[in-house]
Scaffold this motif. Structure first.
Motif, PDB file in Angstrom:
ATOM      1  N   ASN A  70       8.163   4.139   7.926  1.00 18.40           N
ATOM      2  CA  ASN A  70       7.681   2.869   7.064  1.00 18.40           C
ATOM      3  C   ASN A  70       8.201   2.796   5.823  1.00 18.40           C
ATOM      4  O   ASN A  70       8.743   1.558   5.349  1.00 18.40           O
ATOM      5  N   ILE A  71       8.385   4.063   5.322  1.00 19.02           N
ATOM      6  CA  ILE A  71       8.912   4.194   3.781  1.00 19.02           C
ATOM      7  C   ILE A  71      10.387   3.782   3.775  1.00 19.02           C
ATOM      8  O   ILE A  71      10.957   2.855   2.896  1.00 19.02           O
ATOM      9  N   GLU A  72      11.205   4.159   4.776  1.00 18.81           N
ATOM     10  CA  GLU A  72      12.624   4.016   4.778  1.00 18.81           C
ATOM     11  C   GLU A  72      12.875   2.371   4.959  1.00 18.81           C
ATOM     12  O   GLU A  72      13.745   1.838   4.401  1.00 18.81           O
ATOM     13  N   PHE A 191       1.346   0.083  -7.721  1.00 16.00           N
ATOM     14  CA  PHE A 191       2.382  -0.749  -7.095  1.00 16.00           C
ATOM     15  C   PHE A 191       3.713   0.159  -7.141  1.00 16.00           C
ATOM     16  O   PHE A 191       3.712   1.061  -8.209  1.00 16.00           O
ATOM     17  N   MET A 192       4.230   0.139  -6.112  1.00 18.35           N
ATOM     18  CA  MET A 192       5.630   0.774  -5.941  1.00 18.35           C
ATOM     19  C   MET A 192       6.717  -0.486  -6.324  1.00 18.35           C
ATOM     20  O   MET A 192       6.733  -1.172  -5.833  1.00 18.35           O
ATOM     21  N   THR A 193       7.434   0.078  -7.354  1.00 20.72           N
ATOM     22  CA  THR A 193       8.381  -1.093  -8.025  1.00 20.72           C
ATOM     23  C   THR A 193       9.780  -0.274  -8.041  1.00 20.72           C
ATOM     24  O   THR A 193      10.014   0.830  -8.172  1.00 20.72           O
ATOM     25  N   TYR A 194      10.612  -1.369  -7.767  1.00 20.37           N
ATOM     26  CA  TYR A 194      12.210  -1.172  -7.603  1.00 20.37           C
ATOM     27  C   TYR A 194      12.387  -1.708  -8.931  1.00 20.37           C
ATOM     28  O   TYR A 194      12.495  -3.081  -9.211  1.00 20.37           O
ATOM     29  N   LEU A 195      13.451  -0.818  -9.779  1.00 23.80           N
ATOM     30  CA  LEU A 195      13.992  -1.162 -10.981  1.00 23.80           C
ATOM     31  C   LEU A 195      15.460  -0.837 -11.214  1.00 23.80           C
ATOM     32  O   LEU A 195      15.893  -0.216 -10.774  1.00 23.80           O
ATOM     33  N   GLN A 196      16.053  -2.050 -11.675  1.00 21.67           N
ATOM     34  CA  GLN A 196      17.635  -1.942 -11.734  1.00 21.67           C
ATOM     35  C   GLN A 196      18.207  -2.881 -12.768  1.00 21.67           C
ATOM     36  O   GLN A 196      17.623  -3.916 -12.943  1.00 21.67           O
ATOM     37  N   LEU A 210      15.931  -5.828 -13.394  1.00 19.34           N
ATOM     38  CA  LEU A 210      15.125  -6.574 -12.247  1.00 19.34           C
ATOM     39  C   LEU A 210      14.082  -5.480 -11.897  1.00 19.34           C
ATOM     40  O   LEU A 210      14.263  -4.366 -11.638  1.00 19.34           O
ATOM     41  N   GLU A 211      12.935  -6.010 -11.585  1.00 17.60           N
ATOM     42  CA  GLU A 211      11.596  -5.466 -11.175  1.00 17.60           C
ATOM     43  C   GLU A 211      11.452  -6.135  -9.845  1.00 17.60           C
ATOM     44  O   GLU A 211      11.121  -7.379  -9.882  1.00 17.60           O
ATOM     45  N   ILE A 212      11.155  -5.449  -8.827  1.00 18.04           N
ATOM     46  CA  ILE A 212      10.596  -5.909  -7.509  1.00 18.04           C
ATOM     47  C   ILE A 212       9.472  -5.096  -7.386  1.00 18.04           C
ATOM     48  O   ILE A 212       9.583  -3.563  -7.373  1.00 18.04           O
ATOM     49  N   SER A 213       8.246  -5.605  -6.837  1.00 19.12           N
ATOM     50  CA  SER A 213       6.969  -4.777  -6.898  1.00 19.12           C
ATOM     51  C   SER A 213       6.213  -5.006  -5.539  1.00 19.12           C
ATOM     52  O   SER A 213       6.370  -6.031  -4.964  1.00 19.12           O
ATOM     53  N   MET A 214       5.696  -3.938  -4.935  1.00 19.52           N
ATOM     54  CA  MET A 214       4.994  -4.031  -3.646  1.00 19.52           C
ATOM     55  C   MET A 214       3.897  -3.025  -3.956  1.00 19.52           C
ATOM     56  O   MET A 214       3.892  -1.998  -4.423  1.00 19.52           O
ATOM     57  N   LYS A 215       2.857  -3.677  -3.445  1.00 17.56           N
ATOM     58  CA  LYS A 215       1.431  -2.876  -3.375  1.00 17.56           C
ATOM     59  C   LYS A 215       1.632  -1.476  -2.640  1.00 17.56           C
ATOM     60  O   LYS A 215       2.358  -1.660  -1.758  1.00 17.56           O
ATOM     61  N   ASP A 218       0.681  -1.570   0.703  1.00 14.88           N
ATOM     62  CA  ASP A 218       1.819  -1.937   1.590  1.00 14.88           C
ATOM     63  C   ASP A 218       2.942  -1.107   1.903  1.00 14.88           C
ATOM     64  O   ASP A 218       3.675  -0.759   2.757  1.00 14.88           O
ATOM     65  N   PHE A 219       3.227  -0.535   0.822  1.00 17.58           N
ATOM     66  CA  PHE A 219       4.633   0.356   0.823  1.00 17.58           C
ATOM     67  C   PHE A 219       4.245   1.757   1.803  1.00 17.58           C
ATOM     68  O   PHE A 219       5.142   2.238   2.559  1.00 17.58           O
ATOM     69  N   PHE A 220       3.267   2.458   1.549  1.00 17.16           N
ATOM     70  CA  PHE A 220       2.739   3.344   2.254  1.00 17.16           C
ATOM     71  C   PHE A 220       1.502   2.937   3.139  1.00 17.16           C
ATOM     72  O   PHE A 220       0.435   3.237   2.809  1.00 17.16           O
ATOM     73  N   SER A 221       1.729   2.193   4.278  1.00 12.48           N
ATOM     74  CA  SER A 221       0.615   1.564   5.091  1.00 12.48           C
ATOM     75  C   SER A 221       0.097   2.724   5.719  1.00 12.48           C
ATOM     76  O   SER A 221      -1.002   2.357   6.059  1.00 12.48           O
ATOM     77  N   GLN A 222       0.648   3.816   6.147  1.00 13.29           N
ATOM     78  CA  GLN A 222      -0.153   4.760   7.104  1.00 13.29           C
ATOM     79  C   GLN A 222      -0.993   5.681   6.213  1.00 13.29           C
ATOM     80  O   GLN A 222      -2.138   6.255   6.429  1.00 13.29           O
ATOM     81  N   THR A 223      -0.569   5.895   4.903  1.00 11.82           N
ATOM     82  CA  THR A 223      -1.289   6.581   3.866  1.00 11.82           C
ATOM     83  C   THR A 223      -2.692   5.965   3.554  1.00 11.82           C
ATOM     84  O   THR A 223      -3.810   6.590   3.672  1.00 11.82           O
ATOM     85  N   PHE A 224      -2.673   4.529   3.604  1.00  9.24           N
ATOM     86  CA  PHE A 224      -3.769   3.839   3.008  1.00  9.24           C
ATOM     87  C   PHE A 224      -4.537   3.062   4.193  1.00  9.24           C
ATOM     88  O   PHE A 224      -5.372   2.147   3.923  1.00  9.24           O
ATOM     89  N   SER A 225      -3.828   3.421   5.465  1.00  7.98           N
ATOM     90  CA  SER A 225      -4.629   2.823   6.449  1.00  7.98           C
ATOM     91  C   SER A 225      -6.138   3.559   6.876  1.00  7.98           C
ATOM     92  O   SER A 225      -6.178   4.716   6.891  1.00  7.98           O
TER      93      SER A 225
END
Length: 633
Positions: A70-72, A191-196, A210-215, A218-225
């Motif tokens: 999922n992370i990949e 949030f897990m953020t992608y910064l470039q 550039l900043e792209i954010s994901m909760k 959502d990024f670690f769906s199994q962890t918080f399930s």
């Protein structure tokens, strides 16, 4: 240590010796069955424990593997989104303007470029937001996509992003709110953020970030399930060491994620690594892996409480089953052995009665032919034999009384004979018949010696005196032609000898020597020598008779130790050849008496030279009558 072990073993042995036979048999029976059962239970329990741990490990490893996939996927999604954002030509043209834009141009950018940009990029619901922070002062902010970089320059990750030289940087942010925007609503979770960093076309001058954010959920769906194994929980550890996970997970009931991670040493292994540890007595199993692309550690923490509880339940179940088995075996062994040992108890009671003197006991009839039945049969035969021996002994005692009476009568007769011989001796002396008086003296001595048989062993001096009396009497018959000579070592006078062992040899020498006389004067010389050799006493009786031929001598020596049947055949052979009783029966009797008293290594042997002499050699163990011991022994 060895002394303590030996003492412990001796204590066990002493204790077991005090136990009854039935208890020993029950313990041995239970022990023989109990050990294999224990070994089998121990092996089975270990197999079940290993199987449970293996199953737990496989399940947790699979969960970690799924989360890594999922992370990949999310990393790939956010990277693809970043590439689309930075490849938009109209957006890049706006971010690179070199003069102030009028309001109409800005509205055009917002309505046509930014709205299209948002629609295109936000078609995936997992993307929380995409923001472009520029340091171009000619660019007007268009909320919430295009913002001035000054809003994020105080962020702790800003310097790290600039140091990447255009490469992506991943950061977990607790708050994605912007400086100077008080009315902005922030989320309740990280949030897990992608910064470039992006630059101008010449790729040398910085243009923005550039900043792209994901909760994080959502990024670690199994962890918080919330739909997962209650005994395990995934934990995300940021580069700062901060742990992120589902806080209300049952795994964290006794210890929080932070406490557990403080007890775990993180790995740099990108594969899977398993670690088992304890926190305040609670056992945990951690599967961890390092993800270098986003610089985080992913840990699947499993509580072993339920697994250990299940293993303990199995252990208790086995203990109960083994205990019931032991009780059953004890009862079964007791019932079986009581039936067997009841007959042994009857034997023991009868033996106790026999020990007390009661031989008139009645044993139950023997119906079983096993070892106990055989023992009972032999015991009955033993009692019967004892009763027979008692009857025989009673008969012997009665016969002994009768023999005592006869001995008393013989004693009276022998006293009468001794007194008569003494009277004859006195009359001979009065009449001056001193030769007859000497013969009466020798005859009386021989009679007293032979009749008074109180013991089988006498001193050698007594035997020699008896021989002297015998030769003296025989000289009357042979007109004094017997010449007795003696050479006795002083230490041999008290040598222990069998009573009446020398006279038969001397008598045999006189009988055969005088019948085959070869000397010119008609005399027969008899010589007795005795000496000590080491631990033996050697007695030689030599006569000057005609001797024995070699073949006959060899046969005579063999006859001394022959079996009875072979001896009788050899005796008949001598009788046919010599027409007289020259079969050595007297020597054989003497040899057998010596062998029975002292052993086969002692006895007599015959040496002879035809026409010269015959020598009888008797070998005895050197023993002094009265218990005296020679100093050389």
């Amino acid at each position: 240590m060895a002394f303590a072990v030996n003492r412990w073993l001796m204590g066990i042995r002493t204790f077991t010796l005090k136990l009854s036979l039935q208890v020993k048999l029950i313990l041995s029976f239970v022990f023989i069955i109990f050990i294999p059962v224990i070994l089998f239970s121990w092996y089975t329990l270990n197999e079940e424990s290993a199987k449970a741990m293996k199953e737990l490990s496989e399940n947790n490893k699979n969960v970690l593997k799924v989360e890594k996939i999922n992370i990949e996927n999310n990393v790939e999604l956010m990277g693809w989104t970043g590439q689309l954002a930075l490849s938009n030509r109209e957006m890049n043209n706006y971010l690179q303007i070199e003069q102030m834009q009028d309001a109409a141009r800005v509205l055009h950018i917002k309505s046509d470029v930014v709205n299209s940009f948002q629609y295109f990029l936000f078609n995936n619901p997992r993307i929380a937001n995409v923001r472009l922070f520029t340091d171009n002062s000619f660019v007007n902010e268009i909320w919430p996509v295009i913002l001035q970089e000054a809003r994020i320059q105080d962020k702790p990750w800003h310097h790290a992003v600039m140091a990447q030289n255009g490469l992506p940087w991943w950061e977990i942010q607790e708050d994605v709110g912007l400086t100077g925007v008080p009315s902005e609503q922030t989320a309740d979770e990280p949030f897990m953020t992608y910064l470039q960093e992006f630059r101008y076309p010449d790729n040398r001058v910085h243009n923005g970030i550039l900043e792209i954010s994901m909760k994080l959920s959502d990024f670690f769906s199994q962890t918080f399930s919330s739909v997962q194994d209650t005994n395990s929980q995934l934990i995300v550890v940021a580069r700062s060491g901060q742990a992120y996970s589902l806080k209300d997970s049952p795994v964290f009931k006794k210890h929080s994620a932070e406490e557990l991670m403080n007890s775990l040493e993180l790995t740099s292994n990108t594969d899977y690594e398993k670690v088992q540890f304890k926190v305040n007595g609670e056992s945990y199993l951690a599967f961890q892996s390092y993800i270098p692309s986003i610089d985080i550690h992913l840990v699947n923490m499993a509580s072993l409480a339920e697994t250990n509880k299940s293993i303990n339940h199995s252990r208790v179940r086995y203990i109960v089953l083994i205990s019931l088995l032991v009780v059953f075996l004890i009862l079964l062994s007791y019932l079986m052995q009581s039936k067997i040992l009841s007959r042994l108890r009857a034997l023991r009671e009868s033996m106790q009665q026999v020990r007390s003197g009661n031989f008139n006991i009645e044993l139950p009839p023997i119906a079983v032919t096993d070892e106990v039945g055989e023992l009972s049969f032999h015991y009955q035969q033993l009692i019967l034999k004892i009763n027979e021996l008692i009857q025989e002994q009673a008969t012997r005692q009665a016969a002994g009384k009768e023999a005592e009476l006869r001995a008393l009568k013989n004693q009276i007769d022998s006293h009468f004979l001794y007194n008569t011989l003494e009277n004859v001796k006195m009359l001979a002396e009065i009449e001056g018949q001193y030769h007859i008086s000497d013969i009466m003296t020798s005859l009386g001595g021989m009679m007293r010696y032979s009749i008074d048989w109180k013991r089988d062993h006498v001193m050698l001096s007594d035997e020699i005196q008896q021989v002297q009396h015998f030769v003296s009497i025989m000289n009357t018959r042979f007109d004094g032609r017997l010449d007795l000579r003696m050479s006795i070592a002083p230490e041999c006078f008290k040598q222990e000898s069998l009573k009446m062992s020398l006279q038969p040899i001397v008598e045999n020498a006189i009988k055969h020597g005088m019948s085959r006389m070869h000397s010119s004067d008609g005399n027969l010389a008899i010589r007795i020598d005795a000496e000590r050799l080491d631990h033996t006493c050697v007695i030689k009786i030599t006569d000057s008779g005609c001797g024995i031929a070699d073949e006959k001598l060899e046969l005579l020596n063999q006859m001394l130790r022959m079996e009875e049947s072979a001896y009788q055949e050899a005796r008949q052979l001598f009788a046919r050849k010599d027409h007289q009783d020259s079969n050595g029966i007297g020597l054989r009797n003497v040899d057998q008496r010596v062998v029975m008293s002292y052993g086969a290594e002692y006895g007599i042997r015959i040496e002879s030279q035809e026409g010269s002499y015959t020598c009888i050699i008797m070998t005895l163990p050197y023993r002094v009558m009265g218990g005296e011991v020679d100093s050389n022994d």
